[in-house]
Scaffold this motif. Structure first.
Motif, mmCIF file in Angstrom:
data_model
loop_
_atom_site.group_PDB
_atom_site.id
_atom_site.type_symbol
_atom_site.label_atom_id
_atom_site.label_comp_id
_atom_site.label_asym_id
_atom_site.label_seq_id
_atom_site.Cartn_x
_atom_site.Cartn_y
_atom_site.Cartn_z
ATOM 1 N N ASP A 196 -8.990 33.480 -13.130
ATOM 2 C CA ASP A 196 -10.406 33.795 -12.939
ATOM 3 C C ASP A 196 -10.784 33.976 -11.475
ATOM 4 O OD1 ASP A 196 -13.165 34.025 -13.917
ATOM 5 O OD2 ASP A 196 -13.493 32.048 -13.042
ATOM 6 N N ALA A 197 -9.880 33.595 -10.564
ATOM 7 C CA ALA A 197 -10.308 33.376 -9.178
ATOM 8 C C ALA A 197 -9.752 34.354 -8.159
ATOM 9 C CB ALA A 197 -9.925 31.954 -8.755
ATOM 10 N N VAL A 198 -10.481 34.416 -7.057
ATOM 11 C CA VAL A 198 -9.982 34.960 -5.798
ATOM 12 C C VAL A 198 -9.847 33.761 -4.869
ATOM 13 C CG1 VAL A 198 -10.465 36.433 -3.819
ATOM 14 C CG2 VAL A 198 -11.042 37.211 -6.130
ATOM 15 N N VAL A 199 -8.649 33.553 -4.327
ATOM 16 C CA VAL A 199 -8.368 32.353 -3.528
ATOM 17 C C VAL A 199 -7.989 32.764 -2.109
ATOM 18 C CG1 VAL A 199 -7.016 30.237 -3.356
ATOM 19 C CG2 VAL A 199 -7.500 31.215 -5.619
ATOM 20 N N LEU A 200 -8.695 32.205 -1.133
ATOM 21 C CA LEU A 200 -8.413 32.459 0.275
ATOM 22 C C LEU A 200 -8.246 31.121 0.986
ATOM 23 C CD1 LEU A 200 -11.200 34.254 -0.656
ATOM 24 C CD2 LEU A 200 -10.514 35.506 1.378
ATOM 25 N N SER A 201 -7.750 31.170 2.207
ATOM 26 C CA SER A 201 -7.622 29.963 3.011
ATOM 27 C C SER A 201 -7.859 30.315 4.474
ATOM 28 C CB SER A 201 -6.229 29.341 2.840
ATOM 29 O OG SER A 201 -6.120 28.134 3.576
ATOM 30 N N ILE A 202 -8.557 29.438 5.180
ATOM 31 C CA ILE A 202 -8.834 29.653 6.596
ATOM 32 C C ILE A 202 -7.528 29.902 7.352
ATOM 33 C CG2 ILE A 202 -9.685 28.590 8.720
ATOM 34 C CD1 ILE A 202 -11.912 29.277 6.827
ATOM 35 N N GLY A 203 -7.504 30.984 8.116
ATOM 36 C CA GLY A 203 -6.351 31.282 8.959
ATOM 37 C C GLY A 203 -5.194 31.971 8.263
ATOM 38 N N HIS A 204 -5.364 32.344 6.993
ATOM 39 C CA HIS A 204 -4.255 32.960 6.248
ATOM 40 C C HIS A 204 -4.646 34.343 5.734
ATOM 41 C CE1 HIS A 204 -1.661 29.354 6.075
ATOM 42 N NE2 HIS A 204 -2.806 28.726 6.165
ATOM 43 N N SER A 205 -3.719 35.282 5.873
ATOM 44 C CA SER A 205 -3.980 36.657 5.440
ATOM 45 C C SER A 205 -3.597 36.884 3.984
ATOM 46 C CB SER A 205 -3.211 37.643 6.325
ATOM 47 O OG SER A 205 -1.813 37.419 6.240
ATOM 48 N N ASN A 233 -3.438 45.088 8.485
ATOM 49 C CA ASN A 233 -3.777 44.250 9.633
ATOM 50 C C ASN A 233 -3.730 42.772 9.211
ATOM 51 O OD1 ASN A 233 -4.784 43.038 11.915
ATOM 52 N ND2 ASN A 233 -6.569 44.373 12.114
ATOM 53 N N SER A 234 -2.610 42.121 9.486
ATOM 54 C CA SER A 234 -2.431 40.726 9.060
ATOM 55 C C SER A 234 -3.256 39.743 9.878
ATOM 56 C CB SER A 234 -0.951 40.339 9.159
ATOM 57 O OG SER A 234 -0.493 40.426 10.499
ATOM 58 N N SER A 235 -3.893 40.210 10.936
ATOM 59 C CA SER A 235 -4.736 39.318 11.744
ATOM 60 C C SER A 235 -6.133 39.155 11.146
ATOM 61 C CB SER A 235 -4.853 39.845 13.175
ATOM 62 O OG SER A 235 -5.499 41.109 13.202
ATOM 63 N N VAL A 236 -6.406 39.880 10.062
ATOM 64 C CA VAL A 236 -7.707 39.744 9.388
ATOM 65 C C VAL A 236 -7.634 38.545 8.447
ATOM 66 C CG1 VAL A 236 -9.396 40.844 7.871
ATOM 67 C CG2 VAL A 236 -8.131 42.220 9.547
ATOM 68 N N VAL A 237 -8.226 37.435 8.869
ATOM 69 C CA VAL A 237 -8.171 36.184 8.111
ATOM 70 C C VAL A 237 -9.528 35.493 8.162
ATOM 71 C CG1 VAL A 237 -5.708 35.850 8.597
ATOM 72 C CG2 VAL A 237 -7.413 34.852 10.131
ATOM 73 N N PRO A 238 -9.869 34.682 7.158
ATOM 74 C CA PRO A 238 -11.083 33.869 7.247
ATOM 75 C C PRO A 238 -10.981 32.901 8.431
ATOM 76 C CG PRO A 238 -10.229 33.911 4.999
ATOM 77 C CD PRO A 238 -9.171 34.502 5.877
ATOM 78 N N TYR A 239 -12.120 32.562 9.019
ATOM 79 C CA TYR A 239 -12.105 31.647 10.156
ATOM 80 C C TYR A 239 -13.418 30.870 10.194
ATOM 81 C CZ TYR A 239 -14.937 35.301 12.410
ATOM 82 O OH TYR A 239 -15.919 36.215 12.706
ATOM 83 N N LEU A 240 -13.475 29.887 11.064
ATOM 84 C CA LEU A 240 -14.689 29.094 11.238
ATOM 85 C C LEU A 240 -15.405 29.519 12.506
ATOM 86 C CD1 LEU A 240 -13.452 25.504 10.305
ATOM 87 C CD2 LEU A 240 -14.888 27.010 8.930
ATOM 88 N N GLY A 292 -18.655 25.937 12.669
ATOM 89 C CA GLY A 292 -18.837 25.221 11.413
ATOM 90 C C GLY A 292 -19.155 26.096 10.219
ATOM 91 N N THR A 293 -19.346 27.394 10.448
ATOM 92 C CA THR A 293 -19.638 28.329 9.357
ATOM 93 C C THR A 293 -18.373 29.096 8.986
ATOM 94 O OG1 THR A 293 -21.939 28.617 10.041
ATOM 95 C CG2 THR A 293 -20.991 30.346 8.665
ATOM 96 N N THR A 294 -18.074 29.163 7.703
ATOM 97 C CA THR A 294 -16.899 29.890 7.231
ATOM 98 C C THR A 294 -17.202 31.381 7.183
ATOM 99 O OG1 THR A 294 -16.176 28.013 5.895
ATOM 100 C CG2 THR A 294 -15.256 30.164 5.340
ATOM 101 N N MET A 295 -16.419 32.149 7.925
ATOM 102 C CA MET A 295 -16.605 33.595 7.997
ATOM 103 C C MET A 295 -15.515 34.288 7.194
ATOM 104 S SD MET A 295 -19.304 33.758 9.941
ATOM 105 C CE MET A 295 -19.397 35.479 10.510
ATOM 106 N N VAL A 296 -15.913 35.251 6.362
ATOM 107 C CA VAL A 296 -14.959 35.961 5.508
ATOM 108 C C VAL A 296 -15.103 37.469 5.707
ATOM 109 C CG1 VAL A 296 -14.833 34.157 3.755
ATOM 110 C CG2 VAL A 296 -16.604 35.924 3.586
ATOM 111 N N PRO A 297 -14.032 38.223 5.464
ATOM 112 C CA PRO A 297 -14.075 39.680 5.633
ATOM 113 C C PRO A 297 -14.924 40.334 4.541
ATOM 114 C CG PRO A 297 -11.939 38.995 4.769
ATOM 115 C CD PRO A 297 -12.683 37.749 5.098
#
Length: 360
Positions: free
Chosen positions: A227-236, A251-258, A261-266
């Motif tokens: 059911d899910a889309v799963v991401l992790s901070i710092g992982h492509s 572009n493997s440098s596109v990753v979620p980051y903080l 304190g706010t989680t930023m996603v593509p």
């Protein structure tokens, strides 16, 4: 030696007392101990002949200790002993040694570090420090990555087992025994240190590990993955409906980051996975998301590595999906709601984290 023996005897007395108490409380009562796997395995005592271990016990984290930990010239087990010694004081409390160490060595926070540019031992050091810093609810992201990078190390496997045991106390002995019985692991830890771990963890032998509940847990994991889309901070690498994918194949440098304190996603990736369309004004740093005939404006977007990032919560409010967020793990679901306070949900999420990190 007498100190170590007395420590072991005291834990045995505690364990026996609580087991007896459990008999009066009823058969369904889980074994509970006054201490815990992470805090009660003082492996540094097996290495007090190593000067830097004694120094760490006495003086704490210093530039000298940090230099020892980051050096490629010292074995993993001695580094583990040094880190263990940093927490030798009897009054255990949450610390921030991982962040202090990262600032000393790299001049930045752990969240700003790129694991792909670190050696496996460097990842292990931060991983064990993170486990020790918040031992009641350890962050196992880094130590999981360390085990992936160092799959043959008994030292890394045992430290990860302690962290996992902290999250699932009743299964402490089962988890530890699996590591001890793994003949493929290289014995890179002193026998006395292994004995310190074993002598404490065996006290949990006989606890109700809920092995009968494992099929239900596995079913929950499967349901979430489908059911899910799963991401992790710092992982492509991501999981989409149970399948490995990449946020941006080009572009493997596109990753979620903080960001403060706010989680930023593509934005483009999230929008594509849930059927939304987007437009971005890169000059004004604004974005518009259209979802189910409704347009929503998002201000203060951020351009990084040529891609647009937005706060996770902002885009989730638009597409109205469920979010599970814990220690950098992001699980976005359409039909399943996960409660981070529910232990079964939490264990399922940690299994999914392990799957994702091993695929990365």
């Amino acid at each position: 030696m007498n100190t170590l023996l007395n420590s072991r005897l005291s834990k045995l007395v505690i364990a026996v007392s609580l087991i007896v108490s459990g008999l009066f409380l009823g058969k369904g009562t889980s074994l509970v101990y006054a201490d815990s796997p992470v805090t009660s395995t003082a492996i540094y005592k097996a290495y007090l002949d190593v000067d830097i271990v004694a120094d760490a016990e006495k003086n704490g984290l210093s530039r000298t200790v940090a230099d020892f930990l980051v050096s490629p010239n010292h074995p993993l087990d001695e580094k583990a002993a040094v880190m263990n010694a940093l927490y030798a004081d009897i009054s255990w409390s949450d610390k921030e040694h991982a962040e202090e160490y990262a600032q000393l060595v790299y001049g930045k926070s752990t969240a700003a570090l790129d694991k792909s540019k670190l050696s496996a031992p460097e990842i292990f050091v931060i991983g064990y420090l993170k486990v020790l810093d918040h031992y009641l609810d350890p962050d196992i992201t880094w130590i999981t990555a360390a085990q992936k990078a160092l799959p043959d190390s008994l030292t890394v496997a045992l430290i990860k087992a302690l962290a996992e045991s902290q999250q699932n106390i009743d299964c402490s002995w089962v988890i530890t025994e699996q590591v001890l019985n793994d003949t493929k692991l290289t014995k890179d830890m002193r026998q006395e240190a292994i004995d310190i771990i074993t002598d404490y963890m065996v006290l949990y032998k006989g606890s109700s590990c809920q092995s009968a509940g494992q099929p239900a847990l596995n079913d929950l994991v499967d349901d979430i993955l489908q059911d899910a889309v799963v991401l992790s901070i710092g992982h492509s690498t991501v999981l989409v409906k149970g399948n490995k994918s990449a946020i941006d194949a080009a572009n493997s440098s596109v990753v979620p980051y903080l960001r403060e304190g706010t989680t930023m996603v593509p934005l483009k990736f999230i929008a594509a996975k849930f059927g939304a369309s987007i437009s971005v004004n890169s000059k004004q740093l604004e974005a518009t998301v259209q979802y189910h005939n409704q347009k929503t404006f998002i201000p203060k977007v951020e351009i990084r590595n040529g891609r647009t990032f937005v706060p996770l919560r902002a885009v989730m409010n638009i597409i109205q999906k469920q979010i599970y967020y814990y220690q950098g793990l992001i699980i976005i679901t359409s039909n399943i709601s996960l409660d981070p306070l529910d232990q079964q949900n939490k264990r399922a999420a940690e299994q999914i984290r392990t799957v994702l990190l091993y695929m990365d």
